[in-house]
Design a protein around this motif. Structure first.
Motif, mmCIF file in Angstrom:
data_model
loop_
_atom_site.group_PDB
_atom_site.id
_atom_site.type_symbol
_atom_site.label_atom_id
_atom_site.label_comp_id
_atom_site.label_asym_id
_atom_site.label_seq_id
_atom_site.Cartn_x
_atom_site.Cartn_y
_atom_site.Cartn_z
ATOM 1 N N ILE A 36 3.778 49.743 -9.751
ATOM 2 C CA ILE A 36 4.597 50.446 -8.793
ATOM 3 C C ILE A 36 4.287 50.663 -7.496
ATOM 4 C CG2 ILE A 36 5.528 52.737 -8.421
ATOM 5 C CD1 ILE A 36 5.589 53.093 -11.474
ATOM 6 N N MET A 37 3.067 50.646 -7.025
ATOM 7 C CA MET A 37 2.675 50.850 -5.744
ATOM 8 C C MET A 37 2.858 49.073 -5.018
ATOM 9 S SD MET A 37 1.881 53.537 -4.769
ATOM 10 C CE MET A 37 1.326 53.286 -3.218
ATOM 11 N N VAL A 38 2.631 48.184 -5.763
ATOM 12 C CA VAL A 38 2.555 46.937 -5.370
ATOM 13 C C VAL A 38 4.051 46.501 -4.942
ATOM 14 C CG1 VAL A 38 2.313 44.448 -5.782
ATOM 15 C CG2 VAL A 38 0.533 46.138 -6.218
ATOM 16 N N VAL A 71 9.501 55.387 -12.049
ATOM 17 C CA VAL A 71 9.074 54.850 -10.895
ATOM 18 C C VAL A 71 8.527 55.847 -9.970
ATOM 19 C CG1 VAL A 71 9.512 53.235 -8.936
ATOM 20 C CG2 VAL A 71 10.263 52.781 -11.211
ATOM 21 N N ARG A 72 9.464 56.577 -9.463
ATOM 22 C CA ARG A 72 9.182 57.797 -8.504
ATOM 23 C C ARG A 72 7.917 58.594 -8.827
ATOM 24 N NH1 ARG A 72 15.225 58.508 -7.743
ATOM 25 N NH2 ARG A 72 15.557 57.249 -5.857
ATOM 26 N N LEU A 73 7.956 59.083 -10.161
ATOM 27 C CA LEU A 73 6.814 59.794 -10.842
ATOM 28 C C LEU A 73 5.612 58.972 -10.811
ATOM 29 C CD1 LEU A 73 5.700 62.557 -11.602
ATOM 30 C CD2 LEU A 73 6.162 61.784 -14.027
ATOM 31 N N HIS A 76 4.476 58.732 -7.146
ATOM 32 C CA HIS A 76 3.787 60.099 -6.492
ATOM 33 C C HIS A 76 2.310 60.197 -6.907
ATOM 34 C CE1 HIS A 76 3.492 64.455 -5.661
ATOM 35 N NE2 HIS A 76 3.060 64.492 -7.023
ATOM 36 N N ARG A 77 2.194 59.937 -8.465
ATOM 37 C CA ARG A 77 0.849 60.071 -8.955
ATOM 38 C C ARG A 77 -0.116 58.918 -8.250
ATOM 39 N NH1 ARG A 77 2.632 60.984 -15.251
ATOM 40 N NH2 ARG A 77 3.143 63.265 -14.776
ATOM 41 N N ALA A 78 0.341 57.951 -8.154
ATOM 42 C CA ALA A 78 -0.606 57.132 -7.466
ATOM 43 C C ALA A 78 -0.875 57.365 -6.235
ATOM 44 C CB ALA A 78 0.220 55.442 -7.545
#
Length: 131
Positions: free
Chosen positions: A90-92, A115-117, A120-122
């Motif tokens: 997700i971050m990439v 994806v949003r969650l 946020h966690r990352a």
């Protein structure tokens, strides 16, 4: 034909960004990342006709080739490597490739909320602890 050319150019840009983000520079250049991107583009074009969702198919091809590279290469320290796989992807895709939350969800085969969650966690995991 012009539309197909624009599509190929758009996919190529995303593939190169993804491969460069995941592989990085080796010996000061992106030569290896660009070679993996080229292989990814060839596989994507070859298999696109039978793929129901091009973005999902393209992501699966890129991820597989980049993962193959990482299994055979000596790893350099990467702050994202400590994240669980889905959060790292997700971050990439969101931060480095520049996909929207909707496109990231499509590529990963999950919901936009996931994806949003996950992002946020990352980000929370990457944030330094208060002193």
């Amino acid at each position: 034909m012009e539309t197909a050319s624009k599509l190929v150019d758009t996919v190529r840009v995303l593939v190169v960004r993804y491969c460069r983000a995941r592989i990085g520079r080796r010996s000061g250049t992106y030569e290896i990342a660009d070679a993996v991107a080229g292989d990814s583009c060839r596989e994507i074009i070859a298999g696109a006709a039978g793929a129901p969702a091009l973005l999902t198919f393209a992501y699966d091809v890129m991820r597989g080739l980049v993962d193959d590279f990482h299994r055979t290469a000596a790893e350099l320290p990467n702050p994202l490597s400590g994240l669980p796989g889905q959060q790292r992807e997700i971050m990439v895709l969101r931060s480095l490739v520049g996909l929207s939350a909707d496109d990231t969800a499509l590529a990963l085969g999950c919901s936009v909320q996931a994806v949003r969650l996950g992002q946020h966690r990352a980000l929370s995991a990457l944030r330094p602890a208060p002193a």
